[in-house]
Scaffold this motif. Structure first.
Motif: not given
Length: 525
Positions: A275-276, A340, A342, A344, A352
């Motif tokens: 994530i991120n 949701n 999110t 990757e 975001q």
């Protein structure tokens, strides 16, 4: 007057302490879980007329534990056993092999076939020697399987090696029955010795060259992987964005043979991003397989190391619902959109923000790559590039709307496609952004399509040529909007956490500062 410089020095030291703590706060809170193994297996047959001498030398080093980012080195024990073997008669074996693999990397092998010497795993072009020994019937080790692969069991068969290959998938079990004619060997002598070496864990850098080194039986092989491949790969059962580096090291093996034995080490490294764009873990493999056949001797040598690193508490989802490859300045980036909203990615997510496009929810992302920031948007399950444009003109004026005058920034741009532009705020009042149509009418943008970052207004749009940023605007009942406002989600570093040593250092400096000030005041009196 000699006391004044002490106070000045103390004042200078305080920000240095805080700067040091802030710079180290992220790394000091990160921990690795390490699964490391290094094996070598060397079968040597010396020929002396009708006589021969068979030597089998096997080495192993393993480490399973935790390391912090501030402590990337650990000692690993290295064990070597040398067997002198005597060849016996041939025998047909009705064998059974059971293999079980887990998503965490555990590999279990059971067999009733004697003289097991090596276990090799091949998956997506990566070769790994995951175990070497002699005559074991049960082995628990670690391996990396990228979805599926092949497990190769090698058995000493008299003065040669016999292979049995079995296909395997990650997180699965398989049982295979085989018939194998095997020339038995017995051990006439056995010796052991041990040593240790330093294992250094160094995480790769995104989109950067990677230098690697592997030592096999005292011979060093080095490779500098200038290139990389941006891809997706499985890690702990999850498909996620990854970067792969491959390298090749060429040299001579130091095995004490009559003639030099050349070797080629294949290096493969995969780093995985959750994530991120945070690093979730990485896998490194070095593998060498060399053979020598001469008048006086035959040799078979395999060695390698496997390092699997898990970043503790790094988050990754099971599988992105949308995966795509985008390009920024010719550099490929993997982008996966998960539940949701999110994200990757192999890049880093800076911001975001939810937007509305054609009455449907979308996602605006600001990514960074090699110190260069850029925007993309997810619209109707499609990832599109968003151009950052600079306004051609920004005029601050008073504009009358529905009979009331408002402080307004009139922004002109020239662009096509989806864009973002930004201007600095000129008032602390709330504001509304309008798009001016070609006929001069004003259309209010959805409030989700603009936001403020560090005093700068960022607007996302499928552009017209003129926009009005109206401060203090209060819509009448006939023009009120039902759109809801939202704030961008900025990706920030965790707050600093201080160790006892750091707190003690700060306290000492503060005490010195207080004493110095008191002494200066007393001196003046």
């Amino acid at each position: 007057m000699r006391l004044i410089p002490i106070g000045i020095i103390a004042l200078l030291l305080v920000p240095i302490f805080f700067m040091s703590i802030a710079n180290s706060s992220v790394s000091s809170n990160t921990y690795y879980t390490i699964e490391y193994s290094k094996y070598s297996s060397y079968l040597h047959i010396g020929k002396m007329g009708i006589l021969s001498v068979e030597i089998y030398k096997v080495s192993n080093s393993t480490y399973y534990g935790n390391l912090s980012c501030n402590d990337k080195d650990t000692y690993v024990n290295h064990y070597t056993t040398i067997y002198t073997l005597v060849t016996g008669s041939a025998e047909t074996i009705n064998g059974k092999i059971c293999i079980n693999s887990s998503v965490s990397g555990n590999l279990y092998v059971r067999t009733n076939i004697p003289q097991l010497a090596r276990i090799i795993v091949i998956s997506s072009g990566m070769e790994e020697i995951v175990w070497a020994g002699f005559n074991e019937t049960y082995v628990h080790t670690y391996s990396y399987i990228n979805g599926s692969g092949e497990v190769i069991l090698q058995f000493i068969n008299g003065t040669s090696i016999s292979n049995i290959s079995i296909g395997i998938k990650q997180n699965s079990s398989i049982v295979q029955y085989v018939n194998l004619t095997l020339t038995k060997v017995s051990v006439s002598s056995e010796s052991e010795y041990s040593s240790s070496f330093m294992l250094h864990v160094q995480m790769p850098r995104k989109y950067s060259p990677l230098s690697e080194c592997f030592i096999a039986n005292g011979s060093s092989f080095s490779s500098s992987a200038e290139g990389y491949t941006v891809t997706t790969a499985y890690f702990c059962g999850k498909l996620m964005p990854a970067i792969e580096w491959k390298g090749l090291g060429i040299g001579n093996l130091n095995l004490g043979l009559h003639a030099p034995m050349s070797g080629r080490v294949n290096f493969t490294t995969l780093e995985f991003y959750g994530i991120n764009g945070t690093t979730v873990g990485y896998v490194h493999s070095a593998y060498i397989n060399a053979e020598y056949h001469g008048i006086f001797e035959d040799s078979s040598f395999i060695a390698g190391e496997l390092l699997i690193v898990h970043i503790v508490n790094a988050t990754a989802l099971a599988k992105p619902s949308l995966i795509s490859v985008i390009y920024h300045q010719g550099v490929p980036v993997i982008l996966g959109i998960c539940a949701n909203n999110t994200v990757e990615t192999t890049a880093n997510v800076v911001i975001q923000h939810q937007v509305y496009v054609n009455n449907a929810k979308g996602l605006l992302l600001m990514l960074s790559l090699n110190s260069s920031a850029f925007y993309v948007s997810v619209i109707h399950s499609t990832i599109v590039n968003v151009t950052i444009v600079k306004p051609t003109a920004v005029v601050v004026s008073n504009v009358t709307i529905q009979g009331k005058s408002y402080l307004t920034q009139i922004v002109n741009i020239s662009a096509s496609g989806y864009v973002t532009f930004n201007v600095s705020k000129v008032s602390n009042e709330n504001f509304v952004v309008f798009e001016q149509e070609s006929n001069g009418s004003l259309v209010k943008l959805n409030s989700c399509d603009y936001f403020v970052v560090n005093g700068t207004i960022v607007v996302f749009t499928d552009p017209a040529s003129t926009y009005l940023i109206v401060y203090g605007y209060t819509p009448t009942a006939s023009t009120s909007s039902t759109s809801s406002s939202s704030s961008p989600s900025a990706i920030t570093s965790p707050s600093p956490s201080f160790s006892n040593t750091e707190i003690l250092g700060i306290a000492i400096v503060v005490i010195i500062l207080i004493i110095a000030v008191i002494m200066v005041i007393a001196r003046k009196k």
